[in-house]
Scaffold this motif. Structure first.
Motif, mmCIF file in Angstrom:
data_model
loop_
_atom_site.group_PDB
_atom_site.id
_atom_site.type_symbol
_atom_site.label_atom_id
_atom_site.label_comp_id
_atom_site.label_asym_id
_atom_site.label_seq_id
_atom_site.Cartn_x
_atom_site.Cartn_y
_atom_site.Cartn_z
ATOM 1 N N GLY A 177 -1.079 -4.851 -4.964
ATOM 2 C CA GLY A 177 -2.268 -4.025 -4.986
ATOM 3 C C GLY A 177 -3.096 -4.219 -6.246
ATOM 4 O O GLY A 177 -2.609 -4.710 -7.273
ATOM 5 N N TYR A 178 -4.345 -3.799 -6.178
ATOM 6 C CA TYR A 178 -5.295 -4.040 -7.268
ATOM 7 C C TYR A 178 -4.884 -3.383 -8.582
ATOM 8 O O TYR A 178 -5.281 -3.822 -9.667
ATOM 9 C CB TYR A 178 -6.683 -3.539 -6.877
ATOM 10 N N ASP A 179 -4.043 -2.332 -8.510
ATOM 11 C CA ASP A 179 -3.650 -1.614 -9.727
ATOM 12 C C ASP A 179 -2.163 -1.745 -10.036
ATOM 13 O O ASP A 179 -1.638 -1.022 -10.889
ATOM 14 C CB ASP A 179 -4.003 -0.127 -9.588
ATOM 15 N N ILE B 209 0.844 -1.193 0.000
ATOM 16 C CA ILE B 209 0.000 0.000 0.000
ATOM 17 C C ILE B 209 0.882 1.247 0.000
ATOM 18 O O ILE B 209 1.855 1.314 0.756
ATOM 19 C CB ILE B 209 -0.931 0.018 1.232
ATOM 20 N N THR B 210 0.570 2.219 -0.839
ATOM 21 C CA THR B 210 1.359 3.449 -0.865
ATOM 22 C C THR B 210 1.149 4.230 0.435
ATOM 23 O O THR B 210 0.081 4.171 1.047
ATOM 24 C CB THR B 210 0.965 4.337 -2.056
ATOM 25 N N LEU B 211 2.166 4.966 0.845
ATOM 26 C CA LEU B 211 2.136 5.627 2.146
ATOM 27 C C LEU B 211 0.960 6.582 2.286
ATOM 28 O O LEU B 211 0.361 6.698 3.348
ATOM 29 C CB LEU B 211 3.451 6.377 2.388
ATOM 30 N N GLY B 212 0.580 7.262 1.206
ATOM 31 C CA GLY B 212 -0.496 8.239 1.289
ATOM 32 C C GLY B 212 -1.886 7.681 1.059
ATOM 33 O O GLY B 212 -2.859 8.440 1.013
ATOM 34 N N ASP B 213 -2.017 6.370 0.922
ATOM 35 C CA ASP B 213 -3.314 5.759 0.635
ATOM 36 C C ASP B 213 -4.291 5.989 1.789
ATOM 37 O O ASP B 213 -3.966 5.763 2.954
ATOM 38 C CB ASP B 213 -3.130 4.257 0.408
ATOM 39 N N THR B 214 -5.489 6.428 1.449
ATOM 40 C CA THR B 214 -6.498 6.729 2.475
ATOM 41 C C THR B 214 -6.963 5.489 3.238
ATOM 42 O O THR B 214 -7.509 5.607 4.335
ATOM 43 C CB THR B 214 -7.723 7.411 1.843
ATOM 44 N N GLY C 74 -12.840 -10.311 -6.477
ATOM 45 C CA GLY C 74 -13.337 -8.960 -6.730
ATOM 46 C C GLY C 74 -13.091 -8.486 -8.144
ATOM 47 O O GLY C 74 -13.452 -7.357 -8.495
ATOM 48 N N GLY C 75 -12.463 -9.335 -8.965
ATOM 49 C CA GLY C 75 -12.196 -8.977 -10.351
ATOM 50 C C GLY C 75 -10.913 -8.201 -10.551
ATOM 51 O O GLY C 75 -10.676 -7.662 -11.635
ATOM 52 N N HIS C 76 -10.048 -8.145 -9.516
ATOM 53 C CA HIS C 76 -8.784 -7.408 -9.603
ATOM 54 C C HIS C 76 -7.619 -8.357 -9.834
ATOM 55 O O HIS C 76 -7.601 -9.469 -9.313
ATOM 56 C CB HIS C 76 -8.541 -6.611 -8.326
#
Length: 276
Positions: free
Chosen positions: A239-241, A189-194, A265-267
């Motif tokens: 991650g999904y992307d 997860i990126t550090l700034g991810d909500t 989930g389709g990712h």
């Protein structure tokens, strides 16, 4: 107050922070009563005693502050196992079972495969594989002593002490080892991810690398070829992307047969490749 009313009140408190508020409430009530969900359903009209209600209310209040249900009950189901979990480890997610499925597929026709799980946490991936493949030599590594303590407890409870637990950062723990398969669910997860705010009760180092979410993946991909036997595979959750970036990193490192697998989930949730 009866059990049904207590559940409805708990569900209302949990709903703002959970998409599975009813299930969460039932699991917490089951934890304090010892009833399974079917037994709870059969007792909806029964009164709930004051002591049980007080214990239940405390857990519900903690859940309403986004503390994971698994931390509140001390366990989490994964694959075919029930694992001990706690604040020192990431709560195993259902999507990670995709990594286990793929891993078992990769070594399906191999006898006594050598498999490493990097960043094992509770031991979910390593112990699931070891359960299905008792002939495999499985190494589970983690940088966290607290995580390895939980993984060892899980291995002991499941009778899987043959799984080797090693302390070390990613591939450092595999010095001198070569494997048929390396798997990992690293922080991505990126550090700034909500989403990190909602996950604040779980260990930060298991969630994010403090950067773009690919630092640990880069390190693992770059170092994995030296620890893989010819024809060996590396499989990674991400991650999904992130699948396109991970596939590119695998190609740059010389991997072939590169592909990604899609979760429920389709990712595109996992990517991997083979080293010749």
């Amino acid at each position: 107050m009866n059990i049904g009313q207590a559940l409805m009140a708990a569900q209302a408190l949990i709903e703002p922070i959970s998409d599975s508020a009813r299930l969460d409430a039932e699991l917490l009530l089951g934890h304090v009563t010892g009833f399974n969900r079917a037994q709870i359903f059969m007792r909806m009209n029964e009164s709930i005693d004051a002591a049980t209600k007080a214990s239940f209310d405390k857990l519900v209040a903690r859940r309403a502050k986004q503390e994971p249900v698994a931390y509140l009950t001390g366990e989490k189901g994964f694959w075919t196992l029930t694992l001990k979990v706690g604040p020192g480890v990431l709560v195993p997610r259902p999507e990670t079972e995709l990594l286990v499925e793929w891993a078992l597929e990769v070594v399906r026709d191999q006898r006594e495969p050598r498999i490493a799980d990097l960043g094992t946490g509770s031991g979910a991936i390593a112990l699931s594989i070891a359960t299905e493949r008792p002939d495999a030599k499985v190494i589970a590594t983690d940088f966290s002593d607290a995580a390895l303590a939980i993984a060892r407890d899980n291995a002991r409870q499941l009778g899987l002490q043959r799984v080797s637990m090693r302390n070390g950062c990613w591939l450092q723990a595999l010095e001198g080892e070569q494997c048929n398969l390396i798997v990992s669910n690293p922080p991505y997860i990126t550090l700034g991810d909500t989403h990190l705010q909602a996950l604040r009760h779980e260990p930060l180092m298991a969630l994010t690398d403090g950067g773009d979410g690919l630092n640990a993946i880069r390190e693992i991909i770059a170092g994995a070829p030296a620890h893989l036997l010819p024809g060996g595979w590396l499989l990674l959750e991400h991650g999904y992307d992130q699948a396109p970036a991970v596939r590119e990193l695998l190609a740059q490192a010389g991997f072939t047969q590169i592909e990604s697998r899609i979760d429920l989930g389709g990712h595109e949730r996992c990517s991997g490749g083979c080293i010749n």
